[in-house]
Write a protein that holds these residues in place. Structure first.
Motif, PDB file in Angstrom:
ATOM      1  N   ASP A  87       0.831  -1.200   0.000  1.00 35.46           N
ATOM      2  CA  ASP A  87       0.000   0.000   0.000  1.00 35.46           C
ATOM      3  C   ASP A  87       0.871   1.258   0.000  1.00 35.46           C
ATOM      4  OD1 ASP A  87      -2.138  -1.670   0.088  1.00 35.46           O
ATOM      5  OD2 ASP A  87      -2.865  -1.053   2.055  1.00 35.46           O
ATOM      6  N   ASP A  88       0.374   2.294  -0.667  1.00 37.33           N
ATOM      7  CA  ASP A  88       1.059   3.590  -0.714  1.00 37.33           C
ATOM      8  C   ASP A  88       0.948   4.251   0.654  1.00 37.33           C
ATOM      9  OD1 ASP A  88       1.998   6.151  -1.230  1.00 37.33           O
ATOM     10  OD2 ASP A  88       0.145   6.775  -2.243  1.00 37.33           O
ATOM     11  N   MET A  89       2.031   4.257   1.411  1.00 42.06           N
ATOM     12  CA  MET A  89       1.969   4.750   2.784  1.00 42.06           C
ATOM     13  C   MET A  89       1.743   6.251   2.830  1.00 42.06           C
ATOM     14  SD  MET A  89       1.859   3.282   5.667  1.00 42.06           S
ATOM     15  CE  MET A  89       1.833   3.701   7.405  1.00 42.06           C
ATOM     16  N   ASP A  90       2.339   6.981   1.923  1.00 43.60           N
ATOM     17  CA  ASP A  90       2.133   8.428   1.920  1.00 43.60           C
ATOM     18  C   ASP A  90       0.660   8.774   1.717  1.00 43.60           C
ATOM     19  OD1 ASP A  90       4.818   8.883   2.331  1.00 43.60           O
ATOM     20  OD2 ASP A  90       5.282   9.189   0.213  1.00 43.60           O
ATOM     21  N   GLY A  91       0.040   8.118   0.736  1.00 44.24           N
ATOM     22  CA  GLY A  91      -1.374   8.359   0.488  1.00 44.24           C
ATOM     23  C   GLY A  91      -2.242   7.885   1.640  1.00 44.24           C
ATOM     24  N   PHE A  92      -1.868   6.759   2.218  1.00 43.46           N
ATOM     25  CA  PHE A  92      -2.625   6.225   3.346  1.00 43.46           C
ATOM     26  C   PHE A  92      -2.599   7.206   4.511  1.00 43.46           C
ATOM     27  CE2 PHE A  92      -3.296   3.527   7.066  1.00 43.46           C
ATOM     28  CZ  PHE A  92      -4.378   2.755   6.651  1.00 43.46           C
ATOM     29  N   ILE A  93      -1.429   7.745   4.818  1.00 42.69           N
ATOM     30  CA  ILE A  93      -1.306   8.681   5.932  1.00 42.69           C
ATOM     31  C   ILE A  93      -2.115   9.951   5.670  1.00 42.69           C
ATOM     32  CG2 ILE A  93       0.337  10.245   7.064  1.00 42.69           C
ATOM     33  CD1 ILE A  93       2.353   7.954   6.981  1.00 42.69           C
ATOM     34  N   ARG A  94      -2.109  10.430   4.456  1.00 42.05           N
ATOM     35  CA  ARG A  94      -2.917  11.628   4.143  1.00 42.05           C
ATOM     36  C   ARG A  94      -4.392  11.365   4.419  1.00 42.05           C
ATOM     37  NH1 ARG A  94       0.511  11.901  -0.378  1.00 42.05           N
ATOM     38  NH2 ARG A  94      -1.106  11.007  -1.716  1.00 42.05           N
ATOM     39  N   HIS A  95      -4.881  10.198   4.003  1.00 40.06           N
ATOM     40  CA  HIS A  95      -6.280   9.876   4.225  1.00 40.06           C
ATOM     41  C   HIS A  95      -6.591   9.717   5.712  1.00 40.06           C
ATOM     42  CE1 HIS A  95      -6.466   9.173  -0.114  1.00 40.06           C
ATOM     43  NE2 HIS A  95      -7.786   9.134   0.018  1.00 40.06           N
ATOM     44  N   VAL A  96      -5.695   9.082   6.458  1.00 43.33           N
ATOM     45  CA  VAL A  96      -5.918   8.929   7.896  1.00 43.33           C
ATOM     46  C   VAL A  96      -5.925  10.297   8.571  1.00 43.33           C
ATOM     47  CG1 VAL A  96      -5.022   7.938  10.044  1.00 43.33           C
ATOM     48  CG2 VAL A  96      -4.962   6.599   7.942  1.00 43.33           C
ATOM     49  N   GLY A  97      -5.051  11.194   8.115  1.00 41.40           N
ATOM     50  CA  GLY A  97      -5.064  12.552   8.651  1.00 41.40           C
ATOM     51  C   GLY A  97      -6.390  13.246   8.399  1.00 41.40           C
ATOM     52  N   GLU A  98      -6.987  13.016   7.234  1.00 43.55           N
ATOM     53  CA  GLU A  98      -8.292  13.602   6.938  1.00 43.55           C
ATOM     54  C   GLU A  98      -9.371  13.005   7.841  1.00 43.55           C
ATOM     55  OE1 GLU A  98      -9.152  13.317   2.767  1.00 43.55           O
ATOM     56  OE2 GLU A  98      -7.177  14.060   2.189  1.00 43.55           O
ATOM     57  N   VAL A  99      -9.271  11.696   8.096  1.00 42.81           N
ATOM     58  CA  VAL A  99     -10.219  11.056   9.017  1.00 42.81           C
ATOM     59  C   VAL A  99     -10.091  11.678  10.414  1.00 42.81           C
ATOM     60  CG1 VAL A  99     -10.781   8.895  10.211  1.00 42.81           C
ATOM     61  CG2 VAL A  99     -10.322   8.882   7.737  1.00 42.81           C
ATOM     62  N   ALA A 100      -8.849  11.850  10.861  1.00 44.61           N
ATOM     63  CA  ALA A 100      -8.624  12.424  12.201  1.00 44.61           C
ATOM     64  C   ALA A 100      -9.188  13.836  12.285  1.00 44.61           C
ATOM     65  CB  ALA A 100      -7.134  12.423  12.518  1.00 44.61           C
ATOM     66  N   ALA A 101      -8.940  14.644  11.245  1.00 45.47           N
ATOM     67  CA  ALA A 101      -9.432  16.015  11.255  1.00 45.47           C
ATOM     68  C   ALA A 101     -10.945  16.061  11.261  1.00 45.47           C
ATOM     69  CB  ALA A 101      -8.877  16.767  10.041  1.00 45.47           C
ATOM     70  N   ALA A 102     -11.574  15.180  10.485  1.00 42.98           N
ATOM     71  CA  ALA A 102     -13.030  15.160  10.414  1.00 42.98           C
ATOM     72  C   ALA A 102     -13.647  14.737  11.744  1.00 42.98           C
ATOM     73  CB  ALA A 102     -13.486  14.238   9.290  1.00 42.98           C
ATOM     74  N   LEU A 103     -13.045  13.754  12.403  1.00 40.80           N
ATOM     75  CA  LEU A 103     -13.572  13.309  13.687  1.00 40.80           C
ATOM     76  C   LEU A 103     -13.403  14.408  14.745  1.00 40.80           C
ATOM     77  CD1 LEU A 103     -12.364   9.605  13.817  1.00 40.80           C
ATOM     78  CD2 LEU A 103     -14.702  10.432  13.530  1.00 40.80           C
ATOM     79  N   ARG A 104     -12.298  15.128  14.681  1.00 43.85           N
ATOM     80  CA  ARG A 104     -12.089  16.226  15.647  1.00 43.85           C
ATOM     81  C   ARG A 104     -13.098  17.344  15.432  1.00 43.85           C
ATOM     82  NH1 ARG A 104      -6.390  14.978  15.351  1.00 43.85           N
ATOM     83  NH2 ARG A 104      -6.198  16.235  13.464  1.00 43.85           N
ATOM     84  N   ALA A 105     -13.538  17.522  14.181  1.00 43.31           N
ATOM     85  CA  ALA A 105     -14.459  18.617  13.859  1.00 43.31           C
ATOM     86  C   ALA A 105     -15.900  18.295  14.197  1.00 43.31           C
ATOM     87  CB  ALA A 105     -14.353  18.959  12.370  1.00 43.31           C
ATOM     88  N   GLN A 106     -16.193  17.040  14.497  1.00 41.49           N
ATOM     89  CA  GLN A 106     -17.572  16.674  14.815  1.00 41.49           C
ATOM     90  C   GLN A 106     -17.999  17.302  16.146  1.00 41.49           C
ATOM     91  OE1 GLN A 106     -17.763  12.402  14.742  1.00 41.49           O
ATOM     92  NE2 GLN A 106     -17.923  12.293  12.512  1.00 41.49           N
ATOM     93  N   PRO A 107     -19.253  17.722  16.233  1.00 37.13           N
ATOM     94  CA  PRO A 107     -19.738  18.344  17.479  1.00 37.13           C
ATOM     95  C   PRO A 107     -19.828  17.328  18.616  1.00 37.13           C
ATOM     96  CG  PRO A 107     -21.549  18.042  15.911  1.00 37.13           C
ATOM     97  CD  PRO A 107     -20.281  17.715  15.175  1.00 37.13           C
TER      98      PRO A 107
END
Length: 292
Positions: free
Chosen positions: A272-292
């Protein structure tokens, strides 16, 4: 035992079947992506967990680094305590440690198998906890025998000591004595809940307000992610439906089926492309932090 109603922390796994040379880059990328935690395996016979943790900690300054897990038959408990204490003193508050009894076929292969893995794990955990707390530890157990051993350098902050495993007895032991549990990546939401049930059974009569739950989650990105996971399930005799897959939004929806304080997303293969994987996980983390 879980943080009901609060947002989970998000981590990513660096698989030990990737080249060790890529670990520094992974640690830097994970921190840059806003991921909370980087978790490492010590898997036979690939990479050492303590060495990996030292590299990851040195290459970052905000990441929490977890080791899940150190197989206790391979390591003298005093050596383990010294290594962990050293890392925790240099990088205070940034390390989490999981221990387990290891895959028994590998332990036999290494000449380190114990007749009673659970007895060893209990004795080891008790001694390791005492050593990391700065106690003088004397014990004459079946496997762990110490005579007034006390570390000279003791971390100022406590170190969470977790137990990882898959069997009901190991999970119950985690609930009984550990600071937390690590649930492996091969679980569906239903089997993960059953695993937590074994942990809860071990917690009877214990104050578990600070108990940590760490859930590894196999994660396959893209439109064919579920097919890839189900193909793996078929090849390995696993239940279909384990792990999470798809787009960032689909992964966010899927992780809600798992109840844990820390969700650690794991690529399903070293290709698996680790760079791409990490970017997506970072987006997941940011989205979960933004949830009310």
């Amino acid at each position: 035992m879980t943080q009901t109603g609060s947002r989970p922390r998000v981590g990513v796994v660096f698989r030990p079947d990737r080249s060790p040379e890529t670990l520094p880059r992974t640690a830097v990328a994970a921190q840059r992506a806003g991921i909370d935690e980087l978790w490492l395996w010590e898997d036979c016979f690939l990479q050492g967990g303590i060495a990996q943790a030292a590299v990851a900690l040195a290459c970052s300054d905000t990441l929490t680094v977890g080791i899940g897990v150190l197989p206790v038959p391979l390591r003298n408990v005093v050596s383990t305590a010294m290594e962990i204490a050293t890392l925790a003193t240099i990088f205070p508050g940034r390390i989490r440690v999981g221990i387990g009894h290891g895959v028994q076929s590998w332990m036999r292969q290494a000449g380190a198998a114990a007749g009673s893995p659970l007895t060893l794990l209990r004795e080891y955990h008790t001694a390791l906890r005492g050593l990391l707390a700065g106690q003088s530890v004397s014990t004459e157990g079946r496997y762990v025998r110490l005579d007034a051993v006390k570390l000279e350098w003791v971390p100022l902050q406590g170190i969470p000591l977790l137990i990882g495993g898959t069997g009901p007895k190991t999970l119950q032991l985690a609930g009984e004595i550990a600071d937390g549990v690590i649930i492996d990546s091969l679980n569906t939401p239903e089997s993960a809940r059953a695993a937590i049930g074994h942990v809860v059974a071990g917690q009877s009569g214990r104050d578990v307000a600070e108990f940590a739950t760490v859930q590894y989650l196999a994660c396959a990105l893209g439109a064919d992610g579920r097919r890839r996971l189900d193909d793996q399930a078929g090849k390995r005799g696993l239940a279909a439906g384990y792990g999470v897959s798809g787009t960032v939004d689909e992964i966010i929806a899927a992780v809600t089926g798992y109840s844990a304080q820390t969700l650690v997303l794991q690529p399903i293969g070293p290709e698996d492309d680790m760079d791409g994987f990490i970017r997506h996980v970072g987006e997941v983390a940011a989205a979960l932090r933004a949830q009310p």
